[in-house]
Enzyme design. Structure first.
Site, PDB file in Angstrom:
ATOM      1  N   ASP A 198      -7.494  -5.038   8.662  1.00 28.80           N
ATOM      2  CA  ASP A 198      -7.099  -3.771   8.029  1.00 28.80           C
ATOM      3  C   ASP A 198      -6.984  -3.889   6.517  1.00 28.80           C
ATOM      4  O   ASP A 198      -6.239  -3.146   5.890  1.00 28.80           O
ATOM      5  CB  ASP A 198      -5.767  -3.282   8.633  1.00 28.80           C
ATOM      6  N   GLU A 215       0.822  -1.214   0.000  1.00 27.07           N
ATOM      7  CA  GLU A 215       0.000   0.000   0.000  1.00 27.07           C
ATOM      8  C   GLU A 215       0.858   1.267   0.000  1.00 27.07           C
ATOM      9  O   GLU A 215       1.915   1.298   0.646  1.00 27.07           O
ATOM     10  CB  GLU A 215      -0.884   0.015   1.252  1.00 27.07           C
TER      11      GLU A 215
HETATM   12  P1  NAD Z   1       2.616 -10.863  13.259  1.00 27.02           P
HETATM   13  O1  NAD Z   1       2.490 -11.803  12.115  1.00 27.02           O
HETATM   14  O2  NAD Z   1       3.972 -10.541  13.782  1.00 27.02           O
HETATM   15  O3  NAD Z   1       1.755 -11.402  14.506  1.00 27.02           O
HETATM   16  C1  NAD Z   1       0.432 -11.835  14.387  1.00 27.02           C
HETATM   17  C2  NAD Z   1       0.150 -12.855  15.495  1.00 27.02           C
HETATM   18  O4  NAD Z   1      -1.240 -13.196  15.435  1.00 27.02           O
HETATM   19  C3  NAD Z   1       0.949 -14.149  15.326  1.00 27.02           C
HETATM   20  O5  NAD Z   1       1.709 -14.393  16.492  1.00 27.02           O
HETATM   21  C4  NAD Z   1      -0.132 -15.202  15.116  1.00 27.02           C
HETATM   22  O6  NAD Z   1       0.189 -16.467  15.676  1.00 27.02           O
HETATM   23  C5  NAD Z   1      -1.333 -14.569  15.804  1.00 27.02           C
HETATM   24  N1  NAD Z   1      -2.632 -15.081  15.392  1.00 27.02           N
HETATM   25  C6  NAD Z   1      -3.074 -15.361  14.138  1.00 27.02           C
HETATM   26  N2  NAD Z   1      -4.354 -15.832  14.196  1.00 27.02           N
HETATM   27  C7  NAD Z   1      -4.713 -15.822  15.500  1.00 27.02           C
HETATM   28  C8  NAD Z   1      -5.895 -16.198  16.193  1.00 27.02           C
HETATM   29  N3  NAD Z   1      -6.951 -16.678  15.540  1.00 27.02           N
HETATM   30  N4  NAD Z   1      -5.938 -16.051  17.542  1.00 27.02           N
HETATM   31  C9  NAD Z   1      -4.850 -15.591  18.217  1.00 27.02           C
HETATM   32  N5  NAD Z   1      -3.693 -15.235  17.614  1.00 27.02           N
HETATM   33  C10 NAD Z   1      -3.625 -15.342  16.272  1.00 27.02           C
HETATM   34  O7  NAD Z   1       1.854  -9.539  12.804  1.00 27.02           O
HETATM   35  P2  NAD Z   1       1.978  -8.066  13.424  1.00 27.02           P
HETATM   36  O8  NAD Z   1       3.039  -7.285  12.743  1.00 27.02           O
HETATM   37  O9  NAD Z   1       1.969  -8.150  14.913  1.00 27.02           O
HETATM   38  O10 NAD Z   1       0.592  -7.456  12.934  1.00 27.02           O
HETATM   39  C11 NAD Z   1      -0.628  -7.925  13.474  1.00 27.02           C
HETATM   40  C12 NAD Z   1      -1.785  -7.399  12.650  1.00 27.02           C
HETATM   41  O11 NAD Z   1      -1.887  -5.984  12.783  1.00 27.02           O
HETATM   42  C13 NAD Z   1      -1.640  -7.673  11.156  1.00 27.02           C
HETATM   43  O12 NAD Z   1      -2.881  -8.139  10.677  1.00 27.02           O
HETATM   44  C14 NAD Z   1      -1.292  -6.340  10.557  1.00 27.02           C
HETATM   45  O13 NAD Z   1      -1.711  -6.219   9.233  1.00 27.02           O
HETATM   46  C15 NAD Z   1      -2.044  -5.420  11.487  1.00 27.02           C
HETATM   47  N6  NAD Z   1      -1.553  -4.036  11.558  1.00 27.02           N
HETATM   48  C16 NAD Z   1      -2.468  -3.049  11.623  1.00 27.02           C
HETATM   49  C17 NAD Z   1      -2.063  -1.733  11.735  1.00 27.02           C
HETATM   50  C18 NAD Z   1      -3.085  -0.646  11.865  1.00 27.02           C
HETATM   51  O14 NAD Z   1      -2.731   0.541  11.826  1.00 27.02           O
HETATM   52  N7  NAD Z   1      -4.327  -0.978  12.071  1.00 27.02           N
HETATM   53  C19 NAD Z   1      -0.690  -1.419  11.745  1.00 27.02           C
HETATM   54  C20 NAD Z   1       0.228  -2.446  11.720  1.00 27.02           C
HETATM   55  C21 NAD Z   1      -0.206  -3.777  11.634  1.00 27.02           C
END
Ligand code: NAD
Length: 352
Positions: free
Chosen positions: A239, A68
């Site tokens: 997101d 993005e």
């Molecule tokens: P990451 O991959 O490092 O961690 C995600 C974690 O979620 C993993 O440890 C995984 O095992 C766990 N997980 C997956 N499915 C699950 C479930 N059903 N129940 C419990 N745990 C579960 O990712 P990250 O960098 O920590 O990012 C997390 C999320 O936040 C992503 O989806 C990312 O796109 C989003 N994000 C959003 C914003 C925003 O501004 N809203 C900004 C950054 C990241």
């Protein structure tokens, strides 16, 4: 922060904040102080929301994830972030989210800062979540459940500790190794950390629930019966189109707060609702034009997707800190001939 006070209109060399510089900068300022500073910087910019050019971010989707571009400008300064979201990456040892960003002077079009933003995105996302909760969480909230204990999670915990006053976090991840990592990283932070074995266990007694999982599908991290009255939900992981975390029924019981509706309606939890479902824009809560939480029993939901102005605020903050501390390198990334029309001559003079 005044645009002219911190942005020289033209730099022959462009300051570049590398990952190593960013980490030094965070330690120089202090993680929690930086989270609080970023929350304040974002709030200042949200209070002048109408001055910004706003557009939903521009996505390029693939079966594995999304890339993005997130641009904005306040008329003086332009900024954009490049960011990806690839939940499958983790299996091959890569980050789900990586990013970098740029600031430029609107009057010359010259770039004035290039910065890593993988670390900065985690900081600004946590700062934004905590800022929203400062306006929306029930008074006296002390305990937060954090479901999804990946890269973003510790930043979220520390942001809520510093900005909202959370003293206890209840962690859950489908991968116990992630919870173990998060708990170990938070040891000594001053937070009471409780590792849980289910989402149901994690939300017990929590006044705030943060969902920050990564999976490219319509997930149900929380079902309707898990969410009691008075709770604040900070839904971070949903997101992108087809990527959500909450059961639709929770949304129907909640007062929903968003960053920029045209983007959130495509990417956020509310993609599950009709396009005219009422939502409140957070900037209006911050200016006082509308109220945040009005009772201890309502369910408030911050449907976080991440908006360009948050990155703009974060880059402005980093720019000022980098110049103040010298934590940057100079990049020779803009051709700068002595006679502006003699670009070709500059090329020829560089030969041999
Ligand atoms: P990451 O991959 O490092 O961690 C995600 C974690 O979620 C993993 O440890 C995984 O095992 C766990 N997980 C997956 N499915 C699950 C479930 N059903 N129940 C419990 N745990 C579960 O990712 P990250 O960098 O920590 O990012 C997390 C999320 O936040 C992503 O989806 C990312 O796109 C989003 N994000 C959003 C914003 C925003 O501004 N809203 C900004 C950054 C990241």
């Amino acid at each position: 922060m005044n645009a002219h006070a911190t942005l020289p209109s033209r730099l022959a060399l462009v300051p570049f904040v590398s990952v190593a510089h960013m980490m030094q900068l965070v330690h120089h300022v202090g993680v929690e102080t930086m989270l609080a500073d970023l929350a304040d910087s974002i709030e200042r910019d949200f209070k002048r929301w109408e001055m910004f050019d706003k557009t939903a971010r521009i996505p390029a989707h693939s079966p594995e994830g999304v890339i993005e571009l997130m641009p904005t400008s306040d008329g003086e300064v332009y900024g954009f972030k490049y960011v990806n979201g690839h939940p499958v990456n983790m299996k091959s040892g890569l980050q789900t989210v990586t990013a970098f960003g740029l600031l430029a002077d609107m009057h010359t079009g010259y770039p004035v800062l290039l910065s890593e933003m993988t670390m900065l995105t985690a900081l600004r996302t946590a700062a934004m979540s905590a800022l929203a909760a400062r306006h929306l969480a029930p008074k006296g909230a002390r305990t937060m459940a954090v479901i999804g204990n990946g890269a973003q999670s510790e930043f979220q915990c520390l942001g809520f500790k510093r900005v909202v006053g959370i003293d206890t976090v209840r962690l859950y991840d489908i991968d116990p190794a992630a919870t173990e990592k998060c708990a170990a990283n938070l040891a000594g932070s001053g937070l009471t950390v409780i590792s849980c074995t289910s989402a149901e266990q994690a939300i017990e007694g929590a006044q705030i629930i943060t969902t920050v999982t990564a999976d490219k599908k319509l997930s149900t991290i929380l079902t309707d019966n898990m969410v009691g009255p008075g709770v604040h939900i900070n839904a971070v992981g949903g997101d992108s189109p087809g990527k959500t975390e909450l059961h639709r029924d929770i949304l129907l019981r909640s007062n929903i707060y968003v960053e920029y509706p045209p983007q959130t309606r495509i990417e956020g939890e509310i993609q599950q609702l009709s396009p005219d479902h009422p939502v409140t824009e957070l900037w209006q809560v911050m200016t006082g034009a509308t109220s945040g939480r009005t009772s201890q029993t309502e369910i408030t939901l911050f449907d976080s997707v991440g908006f360009a102005i948050e990155d703009f605020s974060a880059l402005r903050y980093v720019f000022a800190k980098a110049l103040e501390t010298g934590l940057y390198a100079n990049l020779d990334m803009v051709a700068d001939p002595d006679e502006p029309r003699d670009l070709f001559g500059m090329l020829m003079r560089a030969k041999g």
